[in-house]
Design a protein around this motif. Structure first.
Motif, PDB file in Angstrom:
ATOM      1  N   THR A  29       0.737  -1.095  -0.172  1.00 51.69           N
ATOM      2  CA  THR A  29      -0.178  -0.149   0.181  1.00 51.69           C
ATOM      3  C   THR A  29       1.190   1.358   0.111  1.00 51.69           C
ATOM      4  N   ALA A  30       0.289   2.389  -0.291  1.00 45.30           N
ATOM      5  CA  ALA A  30       1.205   3.354  -0.820  1.00 45.30           C
ATOM      6  C   ALA A  30       0.208   4.622  -0.201  1.00 45.30           C
ATOM      7  N   PHE A  31       1.408   5.457   0.786  1.00 40.82           N
ATOM      8  CA  PHE A  31       0.843   6.334   1.380  1.00 40.82           C
ATOM      9  C   PHE A  31       1.011   8.257   0.932  1.00 40.82           C
ATOM     10  N   PHE A  32       0.070   9.094   0.909  1.00 43.22           N
ATOM     11  CA  PHE A  32       0.526   9.755   1.124  1.00 43.22           C
ATOM     12  C   PHE A  32      -0.201  10.841   1.976  1.00 43.22           C
ATOM     13  N   PRO A  33       0.542  11.470   2.643  1.00 45.34           N
ATOM     14  CA  PRO A  33       2.132  11.987   2.962  1.00 45.34           C
ATOM     15  C   PRO A  33       2.478  10.511   3.692  1.00 45.34           C
ATOM     16  N   ALA A  34       3.566  10.582   3.919  1.00 42.42           N
ATOM     17  CA  ALA A  34       4.422   9.130   4.305  1.00 42.42           C
ATOM     18  C   ALA A  34       3.824   9.366   5.567  1.00 42.42           C
ATOM     19  N   ARG A  35       3.782   7.937   5.879  1.00 39.69           N
ATOM     20  CA  ARG A  35       3.232   7.368   7.129  1.00 39.69           C
ATOM     21  C   ARG A  35       4.455   6.965   7.887  1.00 39.69           C
ATOM     22  N   VAL A  36       4.931   6.639   9.618  1.00 39.44           N
ATOM     23  CA  VAL A  36       5.648   6.455  10.787  1.00 39.44           C
ATOM     24  C   VAL A  36       5.407   4.649  10.387  1.00 39.44           C
ATOM     25  N   VAL A  37       4.015   4.626  10.626  1.00 40.79           N
ATOM     26  CA  VAL A  37       3.903   2.833  10.842  1.00 40.79           C
ATOM     27  C   VAL A  37       2.966   2.777  10.232  1.00 40.79           C
ATOM     28  N   CYS A  38       2.766   1.718   8.879  1.00 38.95           N
ATOM     29  CA  CYS A  38       2.032   1.285   8.782  1.00 38.95           C
ATOM     30  C   CYS A  38       0.297   1.022   9.061  1.00 38.95           C
ATOM     31  N   PRO A  39      -0.649   1.712   9.194  1.00 41.30           N
ATOM     32  CA  PRO A  39      -2.450   2.030   9.637  1.00 41.30           C
ATOM     33  C   PRO A  39      -2.961   0.189   9.386  1.00 41.30           C
TER      34      PRO A  39
END
Length: 134
Positions: A29-39
């Protein structure tokens, strides 16, 4: 207002200029903005920095008639929730597009535009916005 936020603008250059987010190698899974921990999988070590695609589609949008402080002079304008080609979602202003062309499902691409400025001697913040393409 921009002077107080100037360090924040500098720290967010990769995000605003290069559209950098991150990608979880475990759940893909891609995240924007960047995550510290994958939800999704709650893991920290499998997140890798990654540039986001420059194109996507409008999922939902609204026309803003009363803008927040610093954006009063830009009203009315459109804000859209955009799904990028890698399925990451991003909220962005839609610019350089005819009102009739802004609709759910419309294809958009990233453009580089001025975000804010305060006065003639203040810092000007630049970043991403999107425009409708055919």
């Amino acid at each position: 207002m921009t002077h107080a936020c100037l360090p924040l603008h500098w720290r967010r250059y990769p995000e605003r200029y290069l559209l950098k987010g991150n990608y979880c190698e475990n759940c893909k899974t891609a995240f924007f903005p960047a995550r510290v921990v994958c939800p999704n999988c709650r893991r920290k070590a499998l997140l890798k920095e990654k540039e986001m695609p420059r194109t996507g589609r409008i999922i939902s949008f609204t026309e803003v008639f009363v803008g927040p402080m610093g954006f009063e002079h830009e009203t009315p304008y459109f804000l859209a929730l955009i799904e990028l080609e890698n399925k990451a979602k991003i909220l962005s202003q839609i610019v350089d597009s005819k009102k009739e062309s802004i609709r759910e499902g419309a294809k958009v691409k990233k453009v580089f535009r001025k975000i804010s400025d305060t006065d003639k001697e203040g810092a000007i913040a630049y970043g991403y916005k999107f425009k409708v393409v055919k």
